[in-house]
Write a protein that holds these residues in place. Structure first.
Motif, short mmCIF file in Angstrom:
data_model
loop_
_atom_site.label_atom_id
_atom_site.label_comp_id
_atom_site.label_asym_id
_atom_site.label_seq_id
_atom_site.Cartn_x
_atom_site.Cartn_y
_atom_site.Cartn_z
N UNK A 13 0.86 -1.19 0.00
CA UNK A 13 0.00 0.00 0.00
C UNK A 13 0.89 1.24 0.00
N UNK A 14 0.72 2.06 -1.01
CA UNK A 14 1.59 3.23 -1.21
C UNK A 14 0.83 4.51 -0.88
N UNK A 15 1.53 5.45 -0.27
CA UNK A 15 0.98 6.79 -0.03
C UNK A 15 1.69 7.78 -0.94
N UNK A 44 7.92 1.73 5.32
CA UNK A 44 9.09 2.13 4.53
C UNK A 44 8.85 3.49 3.90
N UNK A 45 9.95 4.15 3.49
CA UNK A 45 9.79 5.43 2.80
C UNK A 45 10.86 5.59 1.73
N UNK A 46 10.53 6.36 0.72
CA UNK A 46 11.51 6.73 -0.31
C UNK A 46 11.52 8.25 -0.43
N UNK A 47 12.68 8.89 -0.63
CA UNK A 47 13.97 8.24 -0.66
C UNK A 47 14.30 7.55 0.66
N UNK A 48 15.11 6.45 0.54
CA UNK A 48 15.41 5.62 1.70
C UNK A 48 16.60 6.19 2.48
N UNK A 87 14.21 -4.43 1.00
CA UNK A 87 13.14 -4.20 1.97
C UNK A 87 11.76 -4.64 1.49
N UNK A 88 11.36 -4.17 0.30
CA UNK A 88 9.97 -4.36 -0.12
C UNK A 88 9.65 -5.83 -0.39
N UNK A 99 3.54 -0.58 4.12
CA UNK A 99 3.05 0.79 3.93
C UNK A 99 4.25 1.62 3.48
N UNK A 100 4.16 2.14 2.28
CA UNK A 100 5.31 2.81 1.68
C UNK A 100 4.99 4.29 1.42
N UNK A 101 5.82 5.15 2.03
CA UNK A 101 5.70 6.60 1.89
C UNK A 101 6.47 7.02 0.63
N UNK A 102 5.79 7.20 -0.46
CA UNK A 102 6.31 7.55 -1.79
C UNK A 102 6.88 6.33 -2.53
#
Ligand code: TYD
Length: 215
Positions: A13-15, A44-48, A87-88, A99-102
């Motif tokens: 699920x991406x935000x 998780x978030x990108x950029x990492x 990670x993913x 849950x991925x931030x960007x």
């Protein structure tokens, strides 16, 4: 929501949204909700925080305009290649809800706003990156998002200069759609936004449908 069998493949699920739409707050809220319902969640978030991500943040402090849109796009791609492998995918293989931030929609919207071809960016990324099951797109006018950054984080953003840029980024996001894309009106209170996010996820058949990641 009932936890799916632990041995099944996880969900991604991406935000997404422009700066200051409240993505990280909502991610934490959703993570608490899901954890409370017995799900195993990976945030998780990108950029990492990996080498490419750190380089991106360094450049951002110095002003991202110092590099070309192509170089910028390539740095985000390299960061994502590593994020997917390290990670993913492992989290999805464990059966977690990620849950991925960007994600690559940020590259399409932001580097697209710098003039790059958005379809090409999508193809280059979908060649290696799992397709998310749902994308929660938090929509907010740059005027309001910039004000939130200023009052909320105590930053006086040079984002005022970036308002026009963020208008283009927002227009790009608004042009996206398709499977799993869920637009959310982010102008309301954080409680209302979280409620809508949870409702939207429950209303979609996320928990029973097979993963959209075809790879
Ligand atoms: P973000 O981590 O959301 O910002 P912060 O941690 O400072 O709140 O993202 C940093 C910036 O990078 C943001 O302005 C969006 C931009 N970005 C891109 O331009 N392309 C991308 O592919 C990604 C992932 C982010």
């Amino acid at each position: 929501m009932t936890p799916t069998h632990p041995s099944t493949y996880g969900k991604l699920i991406v935000f997404e949204g422009i700066d200051g739409t409240g993505k990280s707050t909502q991610i934490k809220g959703l993570a608490d909700y899901l954890t409370g319902h017995g799900y195993s969640v990976t945030l998780l978030r990108e950029p990492t925080d990996g080498p490419h991500g750190r380089r991106i943040r360094q450049l951002a402090t110095a002003g991202l305009d110092g590099i070309s849109a192509e170089e910028e796009c390539e740095l985000f791609r390299l960061d994502r290649v590593e994020d997917v492998a390290r990670n993913i995918r492992p989290a999805l293989e464990r059966g977690d809800i990620v849950l991925l931030d960007r994600y690559y929609f940020s590259t399409m919207a932001y580097q697209g706003a710098r003039g790059l071809d958005m379809d090409q960016i999508r193809r280059a990324n979908e060649a290696f990156a799992p397709i998310p099951d749902r994308v929660l797109y938090l929509d907010l006018a740059p005027e309001a998002s910039i004000e939130r950054i200023r009052s909320g984080r105590g930053e006086t953003p040079n984002l005022f200069e970036r308002r026009e840029f963020l208008e283009t980024v927002r227009a790009n996001y608004q042009s996206f759609g398709g499977d799993g894309w869920i637009p959310i009106d982010a102008s309301r209170s954080r409680e209302e936004v979280l409620r809508e996010i949870i409702q939207a996820l429950e209303a979609s058949d996320l928990w029973t449908a097979p993963s959209l990641d075809a790879k």
